[in-house]
Design a protein around this motif. Structure first.
Motif, PDB file in Angstrom:
ATOM      1  N   LYS A 179      18.389   3.686 -52.508  1.00  0.00           N
ATOM      2  CA  LYS A 179      19.526   3.526 -51.872  1.00  0.00           C
ATOM      3  C   LYS A 179      20.156   5.009 -51.564  1.00  0.00           C
ATOM      4  CE  LYS A 179      22.335  -0.366 -52.702  1.00  0.00           C
ATOM      5  NZ  LYS A 179      23.525  -0.934 -53.509  1.00  0.00           N
ATOM      6  N   GLU A 180      19.845   6.005 -52.592  1.00  0.00           N
ATOM      7  CA  GLU A 180      20.263   7.449 -52.231  1.00  0.00           C
ATOM      8  C   GLU A 180      19.397   8.032 -50.898  1.00  0.00           C
ATOM      9  OE1 GLU A 180      20.653  11.558 -54.713  1.00  0.00           O
ATOM     10  OE2 GLU A 180      19.691  10.022 -55.381  1.00  0.00           O
ATOM     11  N   TYR A 181      18.091   7.703 -50.792  1.00  0.00           N
ATOM     12  CA  TYR A 181      17.438   8.342 -49.770  1.00  0.00           C
ATOM     13  C   TYR A 181      17.682   7.676 -48.347  1.00  0.00           C
ATOM     14  CZ  TYR A 181      13.445   8.875 -46.801  1.00  0.00           C
ATOM     15  OH  TYR A 181      12.683   9.585 -45.469  1.00  0.00           O
ATOM     16  N   LEU A 182      18.112   6.364 -48.460  1.00  0.00           N
ATOM     17  CA  LEU A 182      18.606   5.373 -47.329  1.00  0.00           C
ATOM     18  C   LEU A 182      19.937   6.049 -46.732  1.00  0.00           C
ATOM     19  CD1 LEU A 182      18.408   3.308 -45.214  1.00  0.00           C
ATOM     20  CD2 LEU A 182      19.094   1.542 -46.845  1.00  0.00           C
ATOM     21  N   HIS A 183      20.804   6.154 -47.839  1.00  0.00           N
ATOM     22  CA  HIS A 183      22.164   6.764 -47.545  1.00  0.00           C
ATOM     23  C   HIS A 183      22.067   8.091 -46.842  1.00  0.00           C
ATOM     24  CE1 HIS A 183      24.204   3.797 -50.407  1.00  0.00           C
ATOM     25  NE2 HIS A 183      23.817   3.173 -49.305  1.00  0.00           N
ATOM     26  N   SER A 184      21.378   8.848 -47.381  1.00  0.00           N
ATOM     27  CA  SER A 184      21.273  10.322 -46.896  1.00  0.00           C
ATOM     28  C   SER A 184      20.683  10.425 -45.353  1.00  0.00           C
ATOM     29  CB  SER A 184      20.136  11.106 -47.672  1.00  0.00           C
ATOM     30  OG  SER A 184      20.555  11.388 -48.978  1.00  0.00           O
ATOM     31  N   LEU A 185      19.742   9.269 -45.072  1.00  0.00           N
ATOM     32  CA  LEU A 185      19.212   9.101 -43.751  1.00  0.00           C
ATOM     33  C   LEU A 185      20.455   8.594 -42.761  1.00  0.00           C
ATOM     34  CD1 LEU A 185      15.852   7.402 -43.656  1.00  0.00           C
ATOM     35  CD2 LEU A 185      16.299   9.669 -43.180  1.00  0.00           C
ATOM     36  N   GLN A 186      21.235   7.847 -43.059  1.00  0.00           N
ATOM     37  CA  GLN A 186      22.254   7.200 -42.443  1.00  0.00           C
ATOM     38  C   GLN A 186      23.335   8.399 -42.185  1.00  0.00           C
ATOM     39  OE1 GLN A 186      23.268   3.988 -45.338  1.00  0.00           O
ATOM     40  NE2 GLN A 186      22.389   2.244 -43.829  1.00  0.00           N
ATOM     41  N   MET A 187      23.534   9.333 -43.006  1.00  0.00           N
ATOM     42  CA  MET A 187      24.414  10.295 -43.054  1.00  0.00           C
ATOM     43  C   MET A 187      23.974  11.298 -41.736  1.00  0.00           C
ATOM     44  SD  MET A 187      25.907  10.953 -46.814  1.00  0.00           S
ATOM     45  CE  MET A 187      26.822  12.408 -46.313  1.00  0.00           C
ATOM     46  N   LYS A 188      22.502  11.623 -41.945  1.00  0.00           N
ATOM     47  CA  LYS A 188      21.782  12.396 -41.117  1.00  0.00           C
ATOM     48  C   LYS A 188      21.776  11.860 -39.796  1.00  0.00           C
ATOM     49  CE  LYS A 188      17.228  14.448 -40.244  1.00  0.00           C
ATOM     50  NZ  LYS A 188      17.488  15.866 -40.507  1.00  0.00           N
ATOM     51  N   TYR A 189      21.905  10.607 -39.473  1.00  0.00           N
ATOM     52  CA  TYR A 189      21.932   9.939 -38.068  1.00  0.00           C
ATOM     53  C   TYR A 189      23.031   9.079 -38.149  1.00  0.00           C
ATOM     54  CZ  TYR A 189      17.330  11.644 -37.611  1.00  0.00           C
ATOM     55  OH  TYR A 189      16.132  12.429 -37.688  1.00  0.00           O
ATOM     56  N   GLN A 190      24.280   9.635 -38.097  1.00  0.00           N
ATOM     57  CA  GLN A 190      25.564   8.994 -38.250  1.00  0.00           C
ATOM     58  C   GLN A 190      25.844   8.283 -36.972  1.00  0.00           C
ATOM     59  OE1 GLN A 190      28.980  11.076 -40.017  1.00  0.00           O
ATOM     60  NE2 GLN A 190      27.603  12.530 -40.897  1.00  0.00           N
ATOM     61  N   ASN A 191      25.415   8.753 -35.603  1.00  0.00           N
ATOM     62  CA  ASN A 191      25.711   8.050 -34.535  1.00  0.00           C
ATOM     63  C   ASN A 191      24.684   6.933 -34.308  1.00  0.00           C
ATOM     64  OD1 ASN A 191      27.830  10.021 -34.059  1.00  0.00           O
ATOM     65  ND2 ASN A 191      26.331  11.343 -33.324  1.00  0.00           N
ATOM     66  N   CYS A 192      23.847   6.619 -35.036  1.00  0.00           N
ATOM     67  CA  CYS A 192      23.063   5.497 -34.776  1.00  0.00           C
ATOM     68  C   CYS A 192      23.404   4.190 -35.331  1.00  0.00           C
ATOM     69  CB  CYS A 192      21.553   5.703 -35.588  1.00  0.00           C
ATOM     70  SG  CYS A 192      20.352   4.361 -35.292  1.00  0.00           S
ATOM     71  N   THR A 193      23.705   3.553 -34.331  1.00  0.00           N
ATOM     72  CA  THR A 193      24.523   2.031 -34.565  1.00  0.00           C
ATOM     73  C   THR A 193      23.607   0.900 -34.659  1.00  0.00           C
ATOM     74  OG1 THR A 193      25.632   1.927 -32.570  1.00  0.00           O
ATOM     75  CG2 THR A 193      26.783   3.066 -34.436  1.00  0.00           C
ATOM     76  N   GLY A 194      22.466   1.005 -33.809  1.00  0.00           N
ATOM     77  CA  GLY A 194      21.614  -0.029 -33.640  1.00  0.00           C
ATOM     78  C   GLY A 194      20.460   0.017 -34.382  1.00  0.00           C
ATOM     79  N   ALA A 195      19.166  -0.189 -33.577  1.00  0.00           N
ATOM     80  CA  ALA A 195      17.940  -0.177 -34.093  1.00  0.00           C
ATOM     81  C   ALA A 195      17.352   1.430 -34.570  1.00  0.00           C
ATOM     82  CB  ALA A 195      16.768  -0.666 -33.204  1.00  0.00           C
TER      83      ALA A 195
END
Length: 240
Positions: free
Chosen positions: A141-157
């Motif tokens: 989860k920590e790695y995935l959440h870091s990616l989600q923060m890195k690409y905060q504007n990605c809302t789809g695929a």
């Protein structure tokens, strides 16, 4: 159905190993009901065995546990061994995935030299008479959440860094009598279901020229692990 075939020990699913038996005893997983046994083991493999690249897909579960990290195939081996050790029938499903979903985790010459299609697998377990497909234990989860923060504007695929999903913001990664996926959108070929990773790898394991295998083992995976750690720690630093 002969459930015993999905509970047997193999050289890779070496659940009699002292480290595995000690872990199960210390966590008291054997004392839990069947649902909680699955949920706790799933969460352990996903989040306490970090996403990373081992020396080989063929290492046994006890070695994955000792490493403390793994990817789809190696974390799957550990997951299966732990499940079988506490009486949960399980099997493995093999695939090929497009290397594009590894871009970012793999960079530079490592990415360019990687085969276009990479060997992949997920685990299927039998619970209450139904088979569940579990793949999202691959990324902690920590790695995935870091990616989600890195690409905060990605809302789809999203495809890259070990992820291939339709909904990047809300991937289904928690198990609660459901399938979980994190790389399934990158699948290019289905190899079918096997009783054990030992059998699957004999027929469909990743084939590379010897020099590329040595490059991966001694240089490539170390660079990849360093990159994965950097991504994970960048997210942790941002949250502080």
């Amino acid at each position: 159905m002969d459930a015993m075939r999905y509970l047997r020990e193999t050289p890779m699913l070496d659940y009699s190993a002292k480290a595995i038996q000690s872990l199960i005893e210390n966590r008291r997983w054997g004392e839990l009901d069947e649902f909680d046994r699955i949920r706790c083991i799933y969460d352990f493999v996903r989040d306490e065995i970090l996403f990373g690249y081992n020396i080989s897909d063929e290492i046994p579960a006890s070695c994955v546990l000792t490493d403390g990290y793994g990817q789809c195939n190696t974390k799957g081996t550990l997951f299966m061994a732990l499940l079988r050790a506490v009486g949960i029938p399980c099997r493995i499903h093999g695939f090929a995935i497009d290397k594009k979903l590894q871009k970012g985790a793999m960079t530079g010459i490592v990415y360019r030299s990687a085969p276009k299609n990479i060997f992949h697998s997920w685990v299927e377990l039998l619970f209450e008479g139904q088979w569940y497909e579990l793949e999202a234990f691959i990324l902690d989860k920590e790695y995935l959440h870091s990616l989600q923060m890195k690409y905060q504007n990605c809302t789809g695929a999203f495809c890259g860094y070990g992820v291939a999903v339709r909904d990047f913001r809300h991937p289904v990664i928690d198990w609660d009598r459901n399938n979980t996926y994190i790389q399934s959108e990158g699948i290019t070929q289905d190899f079918g279901v096997y009783d054990s990773p030992d059998e699957l790898l004999i027929e469909h394991g990743q084939q590379m020229p010897k020099f590329k295998e040595l490059l991966y083992r001694h240089i490539g995976r170390r660079l990849m692990n360093r990159n994965v750690k950097r991504i994970r720690h960048a997210g942790a630093d941002t949250r502080r």
